[in-house]
Design a protein around this motif. Structure first.
Motif, short mmCIF file in Angstrom:
data_model
loop_
_atom_site.label_atom_id
_atom_site.label_comp_id
_atom_site.label_asym_id
_atom_site.label_seq_id
_atom_site.Cartn_x
_atom_site.Cartn_y
_atom_site.Cartn_z
N ARG A 92 0.84 -1.20 0.00
CA ARG A 92 0.00 0.00 0.00
C ARG A 92 0.88 1.26 0.00
O ARG A 92 0.62 2.23 -0.70
N ASN A 138 0.80 2.14 14.61
CA ASN A 138 0.09 0.95 14.12
C ASN A 138 0.21 0.73 12.62
O ASN A 138 0.10 -0.41 12.16
N PHE A 139 0.40 1.80 11.85
CA PHE A 139 0.76 1.68 10.43
C PHE A 139 2.04 2.49 10.27
O PHE A 139 2.02 3.62 9.79
N ILE A 143 0.96 5.16 7.15
CA ILE A 143 0.41 6.44 7.60
C ILE A 143 1.42 7.57 7.41
O ILE A 143 1.07 8.62 6.85
N LYS A 267 -6.55 -0.77 15.15
CA LYS A 267 -6.72 0.16 14.03
C LYS A 267 -7.83 1.11 14.44
O LYS A 267 -8.81 0.69 15.07
N CYS A 268 -7.71 2.36 14.02
CA CYS A 268 -8.80 3.28 14.36
C CYS A 268 -10.07 2.90 13.63
O CYS A 268 -11.16 3.30 14.00
N VAL A 426 -8.92 0.63 4.33
CA VAL A 426 -9.42 1.71 3.48
C VAL A 426 -8.62 1.82 2.18
O VAL A 426 -7.49 1.37 2.08
N PHE A 432 -10.28 10.08 3.23
CA PHE A 432 -10.37 9.29 4.46
C PHE A 432 -10.44 10.24 5.65
O PHE A 432 -9.62 11.16 5.76
C1 UN1 Z 1 -7.09 0.82 7.56
O1 UN1 Z 1 -8.15 0.50 8.11
O2 UN1 Z 1 -6.58 0.13 6.66
O3 UN1 Z 1 -4.71 4.65 12.53
C2 UN1 Z 1 -6.38 2.07 7.86
C3 UN1 Z 1 -5.54 3.95 11.94
C4 UN1 Z 1 -6.21 4.55 10.73
C5 UN1 Z 1 -5.87 3.84 9.47
C6 UN1 Z 1 -6.68 2.63 9.22
N1 UN1 Z 1 -5.81 5.93 10.61
O4 UN1 Z 1 -5.77 2.84 12.31
#
Ligand code: UN1
Length: 465
Positions: A92, A138-139, A143, A267-268, A426, A432
């Motif tokens: 990604r 987390n990413f 991110i 994940k958020c 996503v 987003f």
């Molecule tokens: C996802 O669902 O692939 O911090 C991305 C997070 C979100 C990104 C989720 N801003 O978990």
């Protein structure tokens, strides 16, 4: 040495004895210097032809792609992300870079009919200058890049403060960026809250994009607004999966289980509530128990792993506290509920049924593999329960009824509404962001990112007489 300037130690969440790296956090002086270096490069970088900015991003994409196996392994080791998801994140990230390498060449303004009929009246998008980027663990690759890539494509320079839980991933990504981009285009300041606050407060920083907790994000938005700078904050979520009576229960349960429990719910966009129409509640409960039971909780480097550990022992303690309070408040543990008795911060995927949509477990974000199950008499009531939280990031709706899907797509108040899709996962090329306590400022990702990373000049060019 004071506690705030102590070394940051990054520990493998799956093996507490494995220290991934140690870094010294940046203090106010280091942040000042990073902003100065970026500011010195800002004008030159803004005037670099868009094609060259795009080429820089494409070069970063190539470098990242060449090292993506190695970086995926580092993501697994440092933040405990299941290897298949880590590989997906790297893919990604490369796609994001290639997308913005092209976006750099998009039209950068509009022309309008002039009042006098002979002038040229137009708008042009200009970079904001030095932008601050504060990113979560987390990413740790995707991110940062979905902020850095548009920032750079549109001609900004960046000072990036990554999470203190992912300093090794940040250092590795920074090395690739530095190798492919002009000096000063990206500066890295490692650290925790202190470094972030210094960046937010710095008068040389024109805008800050933040992803993280609601409590911190709110402070970022207030501090920036106070000094007349621009804020973009992506914060928490308490995302609902709304299951209507005509849904394909088994397919829905599979998607919900992985959106709620995959990557240990960190994940958020994770599913935190399943709101189920009563006629299928019992079938759904059984299907969820089945699907959750099949989720593989094991070392994140194993190819089969879906769940993995929580980021820190403290995060697991917080999740166990939330489970205990949910039980005290009358919640029924349907499956899970305990820590996994092994080294690493593992927690059993946990489903808690509650009759009270106002219960803490159905209102707050746990950021762990913990999900609430609620019943609703009909789809209207389900939508009302879904809306009844402070957050507004993502909703999944499971139905085969197009009319009701359309109705819910209109009635839900989240930034993302996903029919027969999980709340998480996503697309990078579309806007987003969330409503209510989930988001502040313009959307990120896709071409929507232009709104935040540029400002508009209105230019009128008239003949000299
Ligand atoms: C996802 O669902 O692939 O911090 C991305 C997070 C979100 C990104 C989720 N801003 O978990």
């Amino acid at each position: 040495m004071s506690a705030t300037s102590a070394e940051i130690v990054s520990v493998n969440p799956a093996s507490p004895d494995d220290v991934v790296t140690t870094v010294m956090p940046a203090g106010g002086i280091e942040v000042d210097r990073a902003v100065e270096r970026a500011a010195a490069a800002a004008r030159g970088y803004a005037r670099t032809p868009a094609a060259a900015r795009g080429a820089g991003l494409a070069a970063v994409a190539d470098a990242l792609e060449a090292r993506s196996q190695e970086l995926a392994a580092l993501v697994v080791r440092e933040v405990g992300k299941p290897i298949t998801e880590a590989r997906g994140e790297l893919a990604r990230a490369v796609a994001i870079l290639r997308f913005y390498a092209q976006v750099a060449l998009d039209p950068d303004g509009e022309s309008f009919p002039p009042a006098d009929g002979r002038s040229l009246l137009l708008t042009r998008r200009e970079p904001r200058g030095v932008v601050g980027l504060i990113t979560p663990w987390n990413f740790p690759v995707a991110i940062p890049l979905w902020k850095l890539a548009p920032a750079l494509a549109y001609g900004n320079v960046c000072v990036w403060k990554p999470s203190e839980h992912a300093p090794a991933c940040a250092a590795a990504l920074f090395e690739l960026l530095r190798g492919a981009l002009p000096e000063g285009a990206v500066e890295l300041t490692q650290g925790a809250g202190e470094a972030g606050s210094a960046l937010v407060a710095h008068p040389g920083v024109a805008a800050v994009s933040f992803t993280g907790s609601e409590a911190v994000g709110r402070g970022v938005a207030v501090a920036l607004t106070e000094r007349g700078a621009v804020a973009q904050c992506e914060m928490g979520g308490q995302n609902a999966a709304v299951v209507l009576a005509d849904a394909d229960v088994e397919a829905a349960a599979g998607m919900i289980a992985s959106a709620a429990m995959g990557y240990a719910g960190q994940k958020c966009t994770a599913t935190g509530r399943v709101i189920c129409e009563r006629p299928v509640l019992s079938d759904m409960r059984d299907a969820l128990v089945d699907a959750i039971g099949r989720m593989v909780v094991e070392a994140p480097e194993d190819l089969g792993c879906q769940v993995g550990p929580l980021i820190t022992p403290a995060a697991r303690e917080r999740a166990l506290g939330a489970i205990a309070r949910a039980k005290d408040a009358g919640g029924r543990i349907i499956t899970g509920g305990d820590a996994v008795d092994t080294a690493g911060n593992y927690l059993q995927p946990t489903l808690i049924e509650t009759d009270d949509p106002g219960a803490e477990v159905a209102q707050q974000e746990v950021f762990a593999p913990v999900c609430a199950l609620l019943a609703a008499p009909d789809s209207g009531a389900a939508a009302e329960i879904a809306r009844g939280v402070r957050y507004g990031l993502s909703t999944g709706v499971y139905t085969r009824d197009l009319d009701r899907a359309l109705e819910l797509a209109r009635d839900l108040d989240t930034g993302l509404v996903r029919i027969n899709q999980p709340t998480s996962g996503v697309d990078f090329h579309v806007p987003f962001g969330g409503e209510k306590a989930s988001g502040f400022g313009p959307r990120e990702q896709g071409r929507a990112a232009r709104e935040f990373y540029t400002s508009t000049r209105t230019i009128l060019i008239s003949p000299s007489r």
